[in-house]
Write an enzyme that holds these catalytic residues in place. Sequence first.
Site, PDB file in Angstrom:
ATOM      1  N   CYS A   6       9.772   1.291   3.610  1.00  0.00           N
ATOM      2  CA  CYS A   6      10.749   0.349   4.151  1.00  0.00           C
ATOM      3  C   CYS A   6      12.140   0.977   4.206  1.00  0.00           C
ATOM      4  CB  CYS A   6      10.742  -0.954   3.369  1.00  0.00           C
ATOM      5  SG  CYS A   6      10.976  -0.745   1.623  1.00  0.00           S
TER       6      CYS A   6
ATOM      7  N   PHE B  40       0.804  -1.224   0.000  1.00  0.00           N
ATOM      8  CA  PHE B  40       0.000   0.000   0.000  1.00  0.00           C
ATOM      9  C   PHE B  40       0.837   1.273   0.000  1.00  0.00           C
ATOM     10  CE2 PHE B  40       0.819  -0.403   4.573  1.00  0.00           C
ATOM     11  CZ  PHE B  40       1.081   0.909   4.921  1.00  0.00           C
TER      12      PHE B  40
ATOM     13  N   LYS C  37      -1.587  -7.989  -8.958  1.00  0.00           N
ATOM     14  CA  LYS C  37      -2.604  -7.764  -7.923  1.00  0.00           C
ATOM     15  C   LYS C  37      -2.178  -6.519  -7.154  1.00  0.00           C
ATOM     16  CE  LYS C  37      -3.095  -8.963  -3.617  1.00  0.00           C
ATOM     17  NZ  LYS C  37      -3.719  -7.745  -3.090  1.00  0.00           N
TER      18      LYS C  37
END
Lengths: 493, 149
Positions: A292, A160, A184
Site C-alpha cells: 500500500c 497477503f 486470522k
Amino acid sequence: MALLPEVKKDYGRLKNYVNGEWVDSTSSKDLDVENPTTGATIGKVPMSTADETKAAIEAAQEAWEAWRETPPITRARIFFKLKELMEQNFEDIARIMVQEQGKTIDEARGETRRTIENVEVAAGIPSLMMGYNLEDGAAEGIDEDAVISPLGVFGCIAPFNFPAMIPYWFWPYAVATGNCYVMKSSSQVPLTQWNLFSLIDKAGFPPGVVNLVNGSREVSDTMMDHPYMKGISFVGSTPVAKYIYKKCGENGKRVQAQGGAKNSLVVMPDSVLNRTVSNMLASFYGCAGQRCLAGSNLVAVGDVAGSLLEKFVDASKRIKMGYGLDESVNMGPVVSAKAKTKVIDYIDGAEAAGAKILIDGRGAKIPGYEKGHFVGPTVIDGVTPDMKIAKEEIFGPVVSYLRMDTLDDAIDFIHKSPFGNAASIYTQSGKDARYFRHKVQCGNIGINIGVVAAMAYFPFAGYKDSFFGDMHGQGRDAISFFTDRKVVITRWF
Amino acid sequence: MAEYEFPECTSFGSVIRFALELEKATSAIYDDLAARPELASTKEPLKALADSHRKRSDILEHTRREKLNEMILEPIQDIDSSNYVIETEVPAGVDVAGAKEFAGKVELTSSRFYLDSSKTAKSLLAEAARILERMGKENEANKARLDAL
C-alpha cells in the site's frame, strides 16, 4: 546463482493455535497454499468454522482476567523471549515468506526485521502504558488520576502482502497492554504466521492469550459479530475496509481498517536524478508493487520529464526477476494467477485508452519458472489524470507516467484521488518540500523517499479512503487503540 | 575441492552474499597454506589470517540482518562482480614467496571489492558502507602483514 534452500517443500495441513494448543480444524474445506514462483502446492489451509472461531475468542476471554493482572514488566519479559526466538529463527521466517508470498529474500529479511522491531517496541510497555495524575487536581485534598487499562479481546484480519509484519503492527501492542488476541492470517499466505506461532508457543504466553484461527470470511464475520471482541484491526482493500468499519461500528467495536492506495511520486526539476531514479525503483517494483506504500503514478513536473523518463526506463529494464530465494533477484512474481490477470487487465485498458506502453511486463517469462505469476516492470507513458490506470489501485509493478506543469498541478492531481495513503516528492528545495508536506492530504509523506514506511514507534497513517478509523497501527496510536483511560478521583477522610 | 559461487551484485543481499563467499574462500586459502609443511615457518600468522576472515563473516551476517530496511532496498546496478572474483585454488608446492604473492592478490582484489561496494552502499546504508570500507582497509593491512612475513 544457486537458490537458498527452502525451509520445507510441503508444510502439510495447518493447524489452529487455540488456548495454548495446536488443534486440527474439523472443516472439510481446505485451500491449497501455492508458491507463486513455482506454482507448487506447499501446504493446505483449513477454512475454520464459526464454532472454532468462537472457541478461540472464548479461550481469549477466559485468559483475560489473569493476563491483565500480570504486571506489565512480566508481560514484557515474554516479549523479550519472543524476540530472542525470532532472532534465532530469522532466516527461516524470511525464507518461508519468500516461498509463500513471492517477495525477494532481501524484502523478506527487511520485513522480518520490521516484525521484530514491533516486538521490541511493545516490550517497552511499562513505560508506554503509564498513566498520569495531578495532586489536588480535582480540589484541595482531592487527587485525580488517569489509569490506562486494557479492554478484553482484540483481533486482526491480515492481508497477503506482508505476511509477517502487518499482524505485528497490532497484536504485540494489544497483548503487551494486557488484552488477549485472536488472529486470522491471510488464507493466501498462512505459513508465515503459522511459523511465527510456533515461536509464540515457546515464548511463554499463558494459554489463551494469543490464538490463531486459519480461514476466510466465516472467521472474520464471527470475530466481528462476537460480543467478547472489543475491536478489530484490518489491512486490505478499500471495499473490504469499508465493510469492516461499518460492521464493527454497528456492533459497537473499535476498528482500525487500512484500505487501498494510489500513491504518486512527484519529481521536481531540481531533483538529484540518479539517486531519485534508484530510490523510485524500490517504490514501484519492490514486492512486485504489492504494497500500500508502492509508487503507482510517477509525476514529472516541468522540464525534468524527458531526462527522467529516459533514466527511469533504462533502469527499469535492468530489474532482474526470478525466485526470491536467489539473492541476486530484484523482483518476484505477484501473489496469484488472479492477481496477475488483474494487473494485465489494467495495462490492456491503458493501452486501449491511448497510453503508450514503453516497457511491457505482460509477457514476462522466467526460464525454469514457467508456472510463476510474473509480471515484468511496466512503464506507461502518455497517461492522463482521467485514465483509469491513473486513478485505481493496481497492486502490480506498473508505472503510470504523467507530466504536470507545476507543483500545484501535481498536488491537485493527488487530491483528486479518493485515496490518501502516501505521496512523495523528490527535490532539493526545502521550500517545495515543506510546501508539499504541508499541503498534501495523505497520511504518509516522503521527501526524497519513495517507500514511506513508518517505523514501529510511529503510527502507520493513512487518510481518506485509505484508512477508516481514528487510531492507527504501531506506536502510541496502537497503545491508545488497545486501551482506555480510567479516571480515578480520590479523597481520604 | 571447495566450490564458491560469486553472484551478480544486483541487490544488497547479493553484495553481502558475494562478500561472504570471498571470506569463506579466503579463510580456506589461509587454512590450506597454514597446513602445508613447506610453509611451516609462517603457519601461525597464516592461521591468524584465516581466523580473522572467519570473524568477518559473522560481521557481514550481522550487517545483513540488522541493517536491511525496506525504505532503501534499491536495486544495485553499478557493481560488476566479475571484476572481483578471486582465484581460490592455491597451486601445489608454492614456497613462502609464492604463498605471499597468491594471498596478497586475494587481499587486494577483496579490498577493491569492499571499497567499491562501500561507495555504492553509501547512498543506501551509511552504516553498512562504513563496515564495508573498514573491511577493505583491513584487506590492505592484511596485505602488509603478508609482505612482512
